[in-house]
Design an enzyme around this catalytic site. Structure first.
Site, PDB file in Angstrom:
ATOM      1  N   HIS A   1       0.821  -1.222   0.000  1.00  0.00           N
ATOM      2  CA  HIS A   1       0.000   0.000   0.000  1.00  0.00           C
ATOM      3  C   HIS A   1       0.855   1.274   0.000  1.00  0.00           C
ATOM      4  CE1 HIS A   1      -2.827   3.095   1.107  1.00  0.00           C
ATOM      5  NE2 HIS A   1      -2.264   3.220   2.294  1.00  0.00           N
TER       6      HIS A   1
ATOM      7  N   HIS B   1       4.107   6.654   5.454  1.00  0.00           N
ATOM      8  CA  HIS B   1       2.947   7.412   5.957  1.00  0.00           C
ATOM      9  C   HIS B   1       2.128   6.671   7.014  1.00  0.00           C
ATOM     10  CE1 HIS B   1       0.339   5.327   2.955  1.00  0.00           C
ATOM     11  NE2 HIS B   1      -0.626   5.619   3.797  1.00  0.00           N
TER      12      HIS B   1
ATOM     13  N   GLU C   1       1.381   5.670  12.876  1.00  0.00           N
ATOM     14  CA  GLU C   1       0.033   5.345  13.357  1.00  0.00           C
ATOM     15  C   GLU C   1      -0.124   3.843  13.618  1.00  0.00           C
ATOM     16  OE1 GLU C   1      -2.355   7.522  13.842  1.00  0.00           O
ATOM     17  OE2 GLU C   1      -4.285   6.487  13.724  1.00  0.00           O
ATOM     18  N   ASP C   2       0.412   3.021  12.719  1.00  0.00           N
ATOM     19  CA  ASP C   2       0.068   1.592  12.758  1.00  0.00           C
ATOM     20  C   ASP C   2       1.172   0.680  13.287  1.00  0.00           C
ATOM     21  OD1 ASP C   2      -2.250   2.444  11.635  1.00  0.00           O
ATOM     22  OD2 ASP C   2      -1.755   1.829   9.594  1.00  0.00           O
TER      23      ASP C   2
HETATM   24 MN    MN Z   1      -2.555   4.618   4.038  1.00  0.00          MN
END
Ligand code: MN
Length: 727
Positions: free
Chosen positions: A53, A77, A81-82
């Site tokens: 992705h 990106h 966050e992940d």
């Molecule tokens: Mn994304």
């Protein structure tokens, strides 16, 4: 299930090598290595490794011609966050620009970007733009969304709909606003496919049915134009056929009620040349070859669209009687039309996005000025600037609702914007979970939690009036002081009545008072004696106005034996201004502009240097702050209203808030005309929440008359509040 992705680091590197733009390959590769390390083991809904992705997003950004830092940020990106990767680590390895971009994209994730209401969607769009301190953040976000839309078939039905709706309402319009039409059209077509699959299928089929005829038709036109242009042009312009997007056709068929056959620009031919002059030359040739349809010519070169789009559009009729559109533009205009704001990075080295607003946008001006000589560049820069740096701020409630407020608004304004009662009960505020002071100014993207209390008697503080920014909050605080401070008002009112009665030799016991005052209590719409006291306390009843009559009543009813010295009123003093300055006698009097006192108001005088006495209300902010300064305190002297004051000679401004409706102003002026109150000025505007705010300036004899007028105005249908303003 293991799936191979077409988006690999090798493919990305190959694409970079094939292109003619310089990139820092090793930086991009190490961004990949970090992302691949942290995402290792994560899968997408398609079953592919997660890393496919971010690589795909980087790939799309590469096609837009974005710079090395943007490509690295795209690859990274999702790591903050992940995964366990921290922003500090990104900053350490890739520099502050990449960290800033990754952080920007991460922050955008907390915006709940779904809304069915157009008004709210507009706020979300503005918020996303305002939160992106660098334009590249939005561009990365758009490409992220584009890849998610391209792979949406792997998601559940429910998720598909939600994401498509969000894309249609929020992200496609942002892409449009920034002029990135290539992304905008694909986002629209993909969301349309999931939001209305049947309509999408139908249009897709109809367009397919016509593919052959259309291609033949467009080819023959291209051919004709090409032959003719070859005669006039040394370097042959590019001529290409263009098919309108499915969603574009859907809008015209379903929204505008057109038949597919009636859509003129369904068939379009585009001619791309080198210079603006050549654009107009081609236009002349096209109009010479084909019959133009009247009113279908548009010159977006001399008047670019607000998103920087430039081209000449004309619709002509071919020999077969079929209309088709011709778009004529230069290569530079073509870049701007396809890539919008991203066009800047396409062939030039990217300019640092951060820094002054003007730097951020200077290149837009340059792009447009390079293409044409008109002054519209300024206008476009201004509109894009107002999108990127609006005069409003947008903040969240803890539940995710967005509240928009003017720049500089404080947490108090925020509380009152949620609900009047939230404001009144406010006892503190947290911004992003940290306590802040009442004067904290809200910034876009912050989550504001208003702490409230149900403690009885708690209410706003007068100092809030100087802190809050919006008129809405101010007027709500003012009206609270009028209406809610009942106990205080009763106490004040009772004291005042006792004082006045003493001065006038009216001696009555507590038991006798209700009966003695019965008529006045009723006349002022009060139920009980306490109501009446409260009305005196907040200034709704002007005792000085009614005491002379009460004194007469008292003398008639209670003073029978005349043993006591009967009070004889002094001769009424007449003055031009209506104000008597105690202990000074005749002197020049003027009324202050800050609080505009009215007969009946409690007043105080200030001895000015050389301009007589200026009269203020005793609750005027200027008086209250000046009295605390030792220098000035001695210059305040007591003044009072004369028994006779000039009629209709005092100006007052009334602030009316109402549900907006047709005829509101007319009703207000009709009432004023009915009771013969001269009106000097009236302004009306719409408030953020859709209510109407009407300010009228009137000539008024005094507070009693004003209260009468305000009571009449309050009864007008849809009126919410009527307040006297300080001015
Ligand atoms: Mn994304």
């Amino acid at each position: 299930m293991e799936m191979a992705s077409e988006y690999t680091i090798d493919a990305l590197i190959q694409k970079i090598i094939d292109g003619d733009k310089q990139y820092d390959l090793s930086k991009i590769v190490s961004a990949y290595e970090k992302a691949e390390f942290y995402h290792n083991g994560q899968k997408r809904e398609s079953g592919e490794d997660y890393i496919s992705h971010p690589l795909a997003v980087a790939y799309i950004l590469l096609e837009l011609g974005m710079d090395t830092d943007t490509i690295c940020s795209a690859i990274l990106h999702d790591v903050v966050e992940d995964t366990d990767c921290t922003l500090d680590e990104v900053r350490k390895d890739f520099g502050s620009d990449v960290a800033m971009l990754v952080n920007g994209v991460t922050k955008l994730k907390r915006i709940p970007a779904i809304s069915k209401e157009e008004q709210k969607a507009e706020n979300i769009r503005k918020m996303i733009l305002a939160m992106s301190e660098d334009i590249r953040v939005i561009i990365i976000k758009l490409c992220d969304r584009l890849h998610n839309m391209r792979t949406l078939q792997y998601c559940s039905d429910n998720k598909r709909r939600t994401i498509s709706l969000e894309t249609m309402n929020i992200y496609a319009p942002i892409a449009h606003r920034l002029g990135i039409s290539s992304i905008k059209e694909e986002l629209e077509d993909l969301s349309f496919k999931y939001l209305d699959p049947y309509a999408y299928e139908e249009i897709d089929q109809q367009m397919h049915l016509r593919t052959d005829t259309r291609e033949k038709f467009v080819d023959s036109i291209k051919d004709k134009i090409g032959k003719r242009l070859a005669e006039d042009f040394e370097k042959m312009p590019l001529i290409e056929g263009r098919v309108k997007s499915n969603y574009g056709i859907y809008k015209k068929v379903y929204r505008d009620g057109k038949e597919i056959e009636q859509i003129y620009d369904r068939y379009a031919v585009r001619v791309i040349v080198d210079t603006v002059n050549e654009c107009y030359n081609v236009l002349g040739i096209i109009h010479d070859m084909f019959k133009p349809i009247p009113n279908r010519f548009k010159d977006y070169i001399s008047t670019p669209k607000p998103n920087m789009y430039q081209s000449l559009h004309t619709t002509v009729i071919g020999r077969e009687g079929l209309p088709f559109e011709v778009q004529i533009r230069t290569w530079e205009m073509h870049q701007t039309a396809e890539y919008g704001i991203a066009a800047h990075w396409k062939y030039k080295e990217g300019i640092k996005g951060r820094g002054k607003e003007d730097n951020r946008l200077a290149w837009i001006r340059r792009i447009i000025e390079a293409q044409q000589e008109s002054n519209d560049a300024e206008e476009i820069v201004r509109t894009i600037k107002s999108d990127l740096a609006p005069d409003e701020v947008f903040a969240f409630t803890p539940k995710g609702d967005i509240i928009s407020l003017p720049k500089g608004a404080t947490v108090i304004d925020f509380a009152y914007a949620i609900h009047t009662q939230v404001g009144h009960k406010m006892c503190g505020a947290k911004v992003d979970k940290k306590m802040v002071s009442y004067d904290y100014q809200i910034k876009t993207g912050e989550i504001i939690e208003i702490l409230t209390t149900n403690v009885l008697g708690h209410g706003p503080s007068r100092s809030w009036l100087n802190i809050c920014k919006t008129n809405e909050a101010k007027s709500k605080i003012r009206s609270w002081f009028k209406k809610e401070r009942r106990e205080e008002n009763i106490y004040e009112g009772k004291n005042e009545l006792e004082r006045e009665f003493k001065r006038n030799y009216i001696r009555l016991s507590e038991d006798e008072l209700p009966e003695f005052l019965a008529a006045d209590i009723k006349r002022h719409n009060c139920e009980t004696l306490d109501d009446f006291y409260a009305a005196i306390g907040y200034g709704g009843v002007q005792l000085t106005k009614i005491v002379p009559r009460l004194r007469d009543d008292y003398n008639k009813k209670y003073v029978k034996d005349k043993e006591e010295p009967q009070y004889t009123p002094p001769k009424p003093v007449k003055t031009e201004s209506g104000v008597i300055v105690d202990d000074v006698g005749n002197c020049q009097v003027k009324f202050s502009q800050c609080c505009n006192p009215l007969p009946g108001d409690s007043i105080i005088g200030f001895v000015t240097r050389g301009h007589g006495v200026s009269v203020h209300k005793t609750d005027c902010i200027n008086y209250l702050s000046s009295i605390r300064q030792t220098d000035d305190a001695a210059r305040w002297i007591s003044v009072r209203w004369a028994d006779e004051t000039p009629q209709n000679n005092f100006k007052v401004t009334i602030d009316i808030v109402a549900n907006n409706r047709i005829g509101l102003l007319a009703d207000i002026s009709a009432i004023l005309a009915d009771i013969r109150i001269p009106m000097h000025e009236a302004t009306a505007r719409e408030l953020k929440n859709g209510n109407a705010n009407v300010m009228v300036t009137l000539s008024i004899a005094g507070v009693d008359q004003l209260n009468g007028v305000m009571n009449r105005l309050k009864k007008i249908n849809s009126v919410i509040s009527v307040d006297r303003t300080g001015k």
